[in-house]
Structure formats: structure tokens, C-alpha cells
Design a protein around this motif. Structure first.
Motif, PDB file in Angstrom:
ATOM      1  N   VAL A  16       0.914  -1.438   0.111  1.00  0.00           N
ATOM      2  CA  VAL A  16      -0.018  -0.090   0.036  1.00  0.00           C
ATOM      3  C   VAL A  16       0.965   1.102   0.059  1.00  0.00           C
ATOM      4  CG1 VAL A  16      -1.598   1.144   1.624  1.00  0.00           C
ATOM      5  CG2 VAL A  16      -1.962  -1.098   1.157  1.00  0.00           C
ATOM      6  N   GLY A  17       1.860   1.274   0.788  1.00  0.00           N
ATOM      7  CA  GLY A  17       2.741   2.581   0.800  1.00  0.00           C
ATOM      8  C   GLY A  17       3.418   2.801  -0.615  1.00  0.00           C
ATOM      9  N   ILE A  18       4.025   1.665  -1.144  1.00  0.00           N
ATOM     10  CA  ILE A  18       4.658   1.724  -2.630  1.00  0.00           C
ATOM     11  C   ILE A  18       3.484   2.376  -3.420  1.00  0.00           C
ATOM     12  CG2 ILE A  18       5.437   0.417  -4.419  1.00  0.00           C
ATOM     13  CD1 ILE A  18       7.094  -1.237  -2.413  1.00  0.00           C
ATOM     14  N   PHE A  20       0.976   4.142  -2.817  1.00  0.00           N
ATOM     15  CA  PHE A  20       0.681   5.762  -2.808  1.00  0.00           C
ATOM     16  C   PHE A  20       1.924   6.413  -3.372  1.00  0.00           C
ATOM     17  CE2 PHE A  20      -2.800   4.383   0.335  1.00  0.00           C
ATOM     18  CZ  PHE A  20      -3.577   5.479  -0.123  1.00  0.00           C
ATOM     19  N   VAL A  21       2.943   6.039  -2.860  1.00  0.00           N
ATOM     20  CA  VAL A  21       4.381   6.828  -3.166  1.00  0.00           C
ATOM     21  C   VAL A  21       4.256   6.996  -4.882  1.00  0.00           C
ATOM     22  CG1 VAL A  21       6.835   6.794  -3.775  1.00  0.00           C
ATOM     23  CG2 VAL A  21       5.645   6.345  -1.434  1.00  0.00           C
ATOM     24  N   PHE A  22       4.155   5.969  -5.761  1.00  0.00           N
ATOM     25  CA  PHE A  22       4.124   5.780  -7.151  1.00  0.00           C
ATOM     26  C   PHE A  22       2.936   6.498  -7.790  1.00  0.00           C
ATOM     27  CE2 PHE A  22       7.236   2.695  -6.341  1.00  0.00           C
ATOM     28  CZ  PHE A  22       8.434   3.413  -6.943  1.00  0.00           C
ATOM     29  N   ASN A  23       1.673   6.511  -7.127  1.00  0.00           N
ATOM     30  CA  ASN A  23       0.494   6.951  -7.952  1.00  0.00           C
ATOM     31  C   ASN A  23       0.314   8.471  -7.365  1.00  0.00           C
ATOM     32  OD1 ASN A  23      -0.654   4.975  -9.772  1.00  0.00           O
ATOM     33  ND2 ASN A  23      -0.394   3.615  -7.789  1.00  0.00           N
ATOM     34  N   LEU A  24       0.839   9.147  -6.551  1.00  0.00           N
ATOM     35  CA  LEU A  24       0.579  10.319  -6.066  1.00  0.00           C
ATOM     36  C   LEU A  24       1.657  11.389  -6.846  1.00  0.00           C
ATOM     37  CD1 LEU A  24       0.094  10.047  -2.097  1.00  0.00           C
ATOM     38  CD2 LEU A  24      -1.670  10.335  -3.896  1.00  0.00           C
ATOM     39  N   LYS A  25       2.697  10.884  -7.370  1.00  0.00           N
ATOM     40  CA  LYS A  25       3.651  11.587  -8.186  1.00  0.00           C
ATOM     41  C   LYS A  25       3.089  11.737  -9.499  1.00  0.00           C
ATOM     42  CE  LYS A  25       7.870  10.691  -5.538  1.00  0.00           C
ATOM     43  NZ  LYS A  25       9.179  10.568  -5.874  1.00  0.00           N
ATOM     44  N   LEU A  26       3.303  12.970 -10.034  1.00  0.00           N
ATOM     45  CA  LEU A  26       2.957  13.316 -11.162  1.00  0.00           C
ATOM     46  C   LEU A  26       3.938  12.792 -12.185  1.00  0.00           C
ATOM     47  CD1 LEU A  26       1.914  17.003 -10.877  1.00  0.00           C
ATOM     48  CD2 LEU A  26       0.440  15.224 -11.326  1.00  0.00           C
ATOM     49  N   PRO A  27       3.321  12.193 -13.488  1.00  0.00           N
ATOM     50  CA  PRO A  27       4.430  11.589 -14.398  1.00  0.00           C
ATOM     51  C   PRO A  27       5.253  12.952 -15.072  1.00  0.00           C
ATOM     52  CG  PRO A  27       2.234  11.150 -15.102  1.00  0.00           C
ATOM     53  CD  PRO A  27       2.225  12.012 -13.995  1.00  0.00           C
ATOM     54  N   LYS A  28       6.587  12.500 -15.038  1.00  0.00           N
ATOM     55  CA  LYS A  28       7.608  13.392 -15.629  1.00  0.00           C
ATOM     56  C   LYS A  28       8.005  13.329 -17.171  1.00  0.00           C
ATOM     57  CE  LYS A  28      11.351  16.135 -13.896  1.00  0.00           C
ATOM     58  NZ  LYS A  28      11.508  17.419 -13.303  1.00  0.00           N
ATOM     59  N   TRP A  47      -4.733  16.049 -10.745  1.00  0.00           N
ATOM     60  CA  TRP A  47      -4.530  14.610 -10.479  1.00  0.00           C
ATOM     61  C   TRP A  47      -5.259  13.903  -9.452  1.00  0.00           C
ATOM     62  CZ3 TRP A  47      -1.856  12.225 -13.892  1.00  0.00           C
ATOM     63  CH2 TRP A  47      -1.128  10.929 -13.785  1.00  0.00           C
ATOM     64  N   ARG A  48      -5.835  12.671  -9.618  1.00  0.00           N
ATOM     65  CA  ARG A  48      -6.413  11.896  -8.616  1.00  0.00           C
ATOM     66  C   ARG A  48      -5.800  10.901  -7.796  1.00  0.00           C
ATOM     67  NH1 ARG A  48      -9.127  12.154 -13.182  1.00  0.00           N
ATOM     68  NH2 ARG A  48      -8.987   9.913 -13.693  1.00  0.00           N
ATOM     69  N   GLY A  49      -5.746  10.891  -6.591  1.00  0.00           N
ATOM     70  CA  GLY A  49      -4.982   9.850  -5.789  1.00  0.00           C
ATOM     71  C   GLY A  49      -6.038   8.773  -5.445  1.00  0.00           C
ATOM     72  N   LEU A  50      -5.776   7.804  -4.536  1.00  0.00           N
ATOM     73  CA  LEU A  50      -6.933   6.959  -4.134  1.00  0.00           C
ATOM     74  C   LEU A  50      -8.055   7.620  -3.204  1.00  0.00           C
ATOM     75  CD1 LEU A  50      -7.631   3.891  -4.015  1.00  0.00           C
ATOM     76  CD2 LEU A  50      -6.133   3.630  -1.859  1.00  0.00           C
ATOM     77  N   LYS A 133      -4.700   8.142 -16.720  1.00  0.00           N
ATOM     78  CA  LYS A 133      -6.115   7.577 -16.035  1.00  0.00           C
ATOM     79  C   LYS A 133      -6.404   8.609 -14.804  1.00  0.00           C
ATOM     80  CE  LYS A 133      -6.533   2.797 -17.707  1.00  0.00           C
ATOM     81  NZ  LYS A 133      -6.283   1.302 -17.275  1.00  0.00           N
ATOM     82  N   LYS A 134      -5.286   8.846 -14.379  1.00  0.00           N
ATOM     83  CA  LYS A 134      -5.461   9.566 -12.865  1.00  0.00           C
ATOM     84  C   LYS A 134      -5.585  10.864 -13.164  1.00  0.00           C
ATOM     85  CE  LYS A 134      -3.978   6.371  -9.781  1.00  0.00           C
ATOM     86  NZ  LYS A 134      -5.094   6.179  -9.031  1.00  0.00           N
ATOM     87  N   GLY A 135      -5.519  11.679 -14.545  1.00  0.00           N
ATOM     88  CA  GLY A 135      -5.685  13.160 -14.397  1.00  0.00           C
ATOM     89  C   GLY A 135      -4.858  13.640 -15.582  1.00  0.00           C
TER      90      GLY A 135
END
Length: 146
Positions: A16-18, A20-28, A47-50, A133-135
Motif C-alpha cells: 500500500v505504501g509503494i 501511494f508513493v508511485f501513484n501520487l507523483k505526477l508523470p515527468k 491529479w486523482r489519488g486513491l 487515467k489519474k488526470g
């Protein structure tokens, strides 16, 4: 049995921690031209997180370039600039734009995520944007044709 439950719980927390870390960051974006990497600045995004979502509206790309004091990468006239992302955007959503002023913007054609810079000498400010998909997110950068 207690050790198995504790181990399983630790694995779940780690996963779950991994996530959150990878899905909260915007693609660069990784922008390259003539074997040089171009420095990019974050621009507006949604951007949408969980459990949350965030939209941030930034100043225009010329203002971002000036505010962050980005230095232009010097390139040859007509050079090819390649745009890649650390996470692939949704198909047909990548766009590139050249800024002539805060209110004069022109769409730049892309061919396989490559744009051709102008042949005329000068400093050019660009922005790129894409959707996932997230934004969506946009970025600004600057080049100098010499």
C-alpha cells in the motif's frame, strides 16, 4: 501463526505504501534534443489519488520560465526534439505548444512524440501536456535556436 499474520500485515502495509508513493507523483517528461536533456518546469495539472484529488492552476509557461529562471538549451535550427514520459500517457493525448507571448499560443505538430524546432534563430518557450487515467499535467521548457 502470529508471525505469519505479522509478516502478512507488513507485506500489505509495504505494498500500500509503494502504491501511494508511485501513484501520487505526477508523470515527468524526459525531453531530449541533440544529446541534451532539456530542463522542464511543472505547469498546471489535475491529479486523482486513491483518497484525494488536486487541481493546480499555474501562471503561463512564459511566466513559469521567468519565475524559475530556466536557462534555454542551445540547439541547431530544425533540430528534432523528443518527448518521452516515465509513465506512458493515454493514446492521442500528448500535445505540444509554442508560446509567442502570454496570450499567443500555437499548436506544434508531433510525429511519434518528436517535434521539429524552428529554423529561425531565437528563444522559444514550449509547453507539453498529456492525460493519464489519474488526470492530466502540463510542463514548460525553453530552447534557443542558434
Amino acid at each position: 501463526m502470529k508471525k505469519v499474520l505479522i509478516s502478512l500485515l507488513a507485506v500489505i502495509v509495504l505494498v500500500v505504501g509503494i502504491y501511494f508513493v508511485f501513484n501520487l507523483k505526477l508523470p515527468k517528461p524526459i525531453i531530449t534534443i541533440e544529446n541534451n536533456t532539456v530542463e522542464v518546469a511543472q505547469s498546471s495539472y489535475c491529479w486523482r489519488g486513491l483518497i484525494n484529488a488536486r487541481c493546480v492552476d499555474m501562471i503561463s509557461p512564459p511566466g513559469i520560465i521567468e519565475h524559475q529562471e530556466l536557462k534555454p538549451v542551445v540547439v541547431s535550427p530544425g533540430a528534432e526534439l523528443k518527448i518521452e514520459f516515465n509513465r506512458k500517457p493515454q493514446e492521442n493525448t500528448l500535445g505540444a505548444y509554442i508560446w509567442f507571448s502570454n496570450d499567443e499560443v500555437e499548436n506544434v505538430p508531433l510525429n511519434d512524440n518528436v517535434l521539429v524546432v524552428p529554423k529561425e534563430k531565437g528563444v522559444y518557450i514550449y509547453s507539453v501536456s498529456a492525460h493519464w487515467k489519474k488526470g492530466s499535467s502540463s510542463y514548460a521548457f525553453v530552447i534557443e535556436v542558434k
